[in-house]
Scaffold this active site. Structure first.
Site, PDB file in Angstrom:
ATOM      1  N   TYR A 138     -39.699 -44.955 -44.337  1.00 54.26           N
ATOM      2  CA  TYR A 138     -40.818 -45.850 -44.644  1.00 54.26           C
ATOM      3  C   TYR A 138     -40.658 -47.171 -43.887  1.00 54.26           C
ATOM      4  CZ  TYR A 138     -42.068 -42.530 -48.271  1.00 54.26           C
ATOM      5  OH  TYR A 138     -42.442 -41.394 -48.929  1.00 54.26           O
ATOM      6  N   ASN A 161     -53.172 -40.728 -47.078  1.00 48.21           N
ATOM      7  CA  ASN A 161     -53.439 -40.004 -45.825  1.00 48.21           C
ATOM      8  C   ASN A 161     -54.565 -38.979 -46.019  1.00 48.21           C
ATOM      9  OD1 ASN A 161     -53.337 -38.585 -43.450  1.00 48.21           O
ATOM     10  ND2 ASN A 161     -51.264 -37.746 -43.759  1.00 48.21           N
ATOM     11  N   CYS A 169     -47.252 -36.887 -42.745  1.00 46.03           N
ATOM     12  CA  CYS A 169     -46.643 -37.875 -43.638  1.00 46.03           C
ATOM     13  C   CYS A 169     -45.496 -37.255 -44.433  1.00 46.03           C
ATOM     14  CB  CYS A 169     -47.699 -38.498 -44.553  1.00 46.03           C
ATOM     15  SG  CYS A 169     -48.616 -37.313 -45.520  1.00 46.03           S
ATOM     16  N   HIS A 170     -45.420 -35.917 -44.443  1.00 44.49           N
ATOM     17  CA  HIS A 170     -44.284 -35.269 -45.127  1.00 44.49           C
ATOM     18  C   HIS A 170     -42.961 -35.550 -44.400  1.00 44.49           C
ATOM     19  CE1 HIS A 170     -45.858 -32.351 -42.163  1.00 44.49           C
ATOM     20  NE2 HIS A 170     -44.600 -31.974 -42.010  1.00 44.49           N
ATOM     21  N   GLU A 196     -40.373 -26.479 -41.176  1.00 46.55           N
ATOM     22  CA  GLU A 196     -40.104 -27.065 -39.869  1.00 46.55           C
ATOM     23  C   GLU A 196     -38.615 -27.076 -39.535  1.00 46.55           C
ATOM     24  OE1 GLU A 196     -41.995 -30.908 -39.642  1.00 46.55           O
ATOM     25  OE2 GLU A 196     -43.981 -30.067 -40.013  1.00 46.55           O
TER      26      GLU A 196
END
Lengths: 201, 169
Positions: A138, A161, A169-170, A196
């Site tokens: 952040y 978002n 944003c994850h 991912e």
């Protein structure tokens, strides 16, 4: 002739109007009159509502919120020319399919951040640059958005978002290693990071 | 005065009014022209949609647009009478949209009688007797007065009776 006989002329047999209405979005698109096209993309989380403008993907909504409410919101904030369109949403639906199948690491579909302003937009633009498979914090995102000390505000911006997954944003977590929050719920954040190959702590 | 209503997403508006618009057009321009008139009506509505200020009475609004399209189509149709080939081509046009094609009987005596009316009388008759609308609503749809709407319906009915009587003789 009795006037009651006239009734039979005005029938919508085999719900013909339904077929005509289904074909209408294509005509609107060809006439350049479609401002917001929406559709649904399959995902491990259920059907995602996706909405596109001429500029790109403007909204991706996880299942949970009422679709009619979401569409009314888009009509009020963007344009009431909102139609379901398989053609307009084809590209984004295909890319999401590939992403969830593990065949795509970056999204090529353009993003339209019209639903955001100011700092939120800057935070999302910075977030869009975090590569597949890695994470940022952040604080780092706040700094990249031009306000190094605003990490809490950056968290709020990410929480609003309008295009999660595509603007990742994850991939933003706490400096200390905590996961932080997620607009779609923490379980989804963890699932996306696992997909991912990024190891959530 | 009731407060203004929000303009719904066009998809919602389309789903809500597609059937009544189709029924109106099918009865007033005939099945072989109804598909085109349907698309033209909703494209015109879509074009004007962002400038609407109030979401109340959208049904009345879209039926007014449909009425204009029907009267225009009726005028064009009088210059070029329908041929059997036109009616035969309906199957192909229907196939493009999908769904079950409408069966249209060119020999249907009710349609033959209605299609012989001048466009304004035809539209008025359809609003009144096919859609069961009040004279005030018929007048609004036709951008005319209630007296004129009554006169259109009255003359249309008289003409229909003449046509049917001639056929019977």
């Amino acid at each position: 002739m009795r006037t009651s006989e006239l009734k039979q002329l005005g029938q919508d047999r085999a719900r013909r109007s339904k077929a005509l209405a289904a074909a209408f979005a294509d005509a609107a698109l060809e006439e350049g009159l479609l401002d917001v096209g929406y559709g649904f993309a399959d995902s491990p989380f259920g059907a995602l509502l996706v909405a596109v403008t001429r500029r790109g993907l403007v909204r991706l909504q996880y299942p949970g919120r009422d679709v009619d409410e979401e569409l009314a919101d888009l009509a009020a904030r963007l344009s009431p020319r909102v139609l379901e369109s398989a053609r307009a949403t084809g590209e984004v639906r295909r890319e999401l399919d590939e992403y969830f199948a593990g065949d795509r690491r970056t999204f090529d579909v353009p993003v339209d951040l019209s639903l955001t302003t100011g700092f939120t937009r800057a935070v999302l633009a910075a977030t869009a640059r975090i590569p597949f498979g890695s994470t940022s914090t952040y604080g780092a995102i706040a700094e990249a958005a031009g306000s190094p000390r605003a990490s809490r505000a950056a968290g709020n911006a990410l929480g609003s978002n309008p295009v999660p997954i595509v603007v990742p944003c994850h991939r933003v977590v706490h400096t200390g290693g905590g996961l932080g929050g997620y607009t779609g719920g923490l379980e989804r954040k963890v699932a996306l990071l696992r997909l991912e190959g990024a190891t959530p702590v | 005065m009731t407060p203004r209503a929000a303009i719904p997403p066009f998809q919602t508006f389309l789903e809500e009014h597609r059937s009544i618009v189709y029924r109106f057009l099918r009865a007033s321009v005939g099945v072989e022209r109804a598909d085109d008139a349907f698309q033209e009506t909703f494209l015109a509505a879509l074009r004007a949609y962002p400038s609407l200020e109030d979401g109340r009475n959208l049904r009345g609004w879209v039926l007014t647009i449909a009425t204009r399209k029907a009267i225009d189509a009726g005028r064009a149709g009088r210059r070029r009478a329908l041929t059997v080939a036109d009616v035969a081509a309906v199957g192909d046009a229907n196939g493009q949209v999908g769904g079950e094609p409408e069966v249209f009987d060119a020999e249907d005596p009710v349609w033959k009688a209605v299609s012989s009316l001048p466009p304004r009388q035809r539209a008025a008759i359809v609003h009144r007797y096919v859609l069961d609308r009040s004279y005030a609503e018929v007048a609004a749809a036709m951008a005319s007065t209630e007296e004129a709407a009554r006169a259109n319906v009255h003359q249309g009915l008289r003409k229909l009776k003449e046509v049917v009587r001639d056929e019977d003789e």
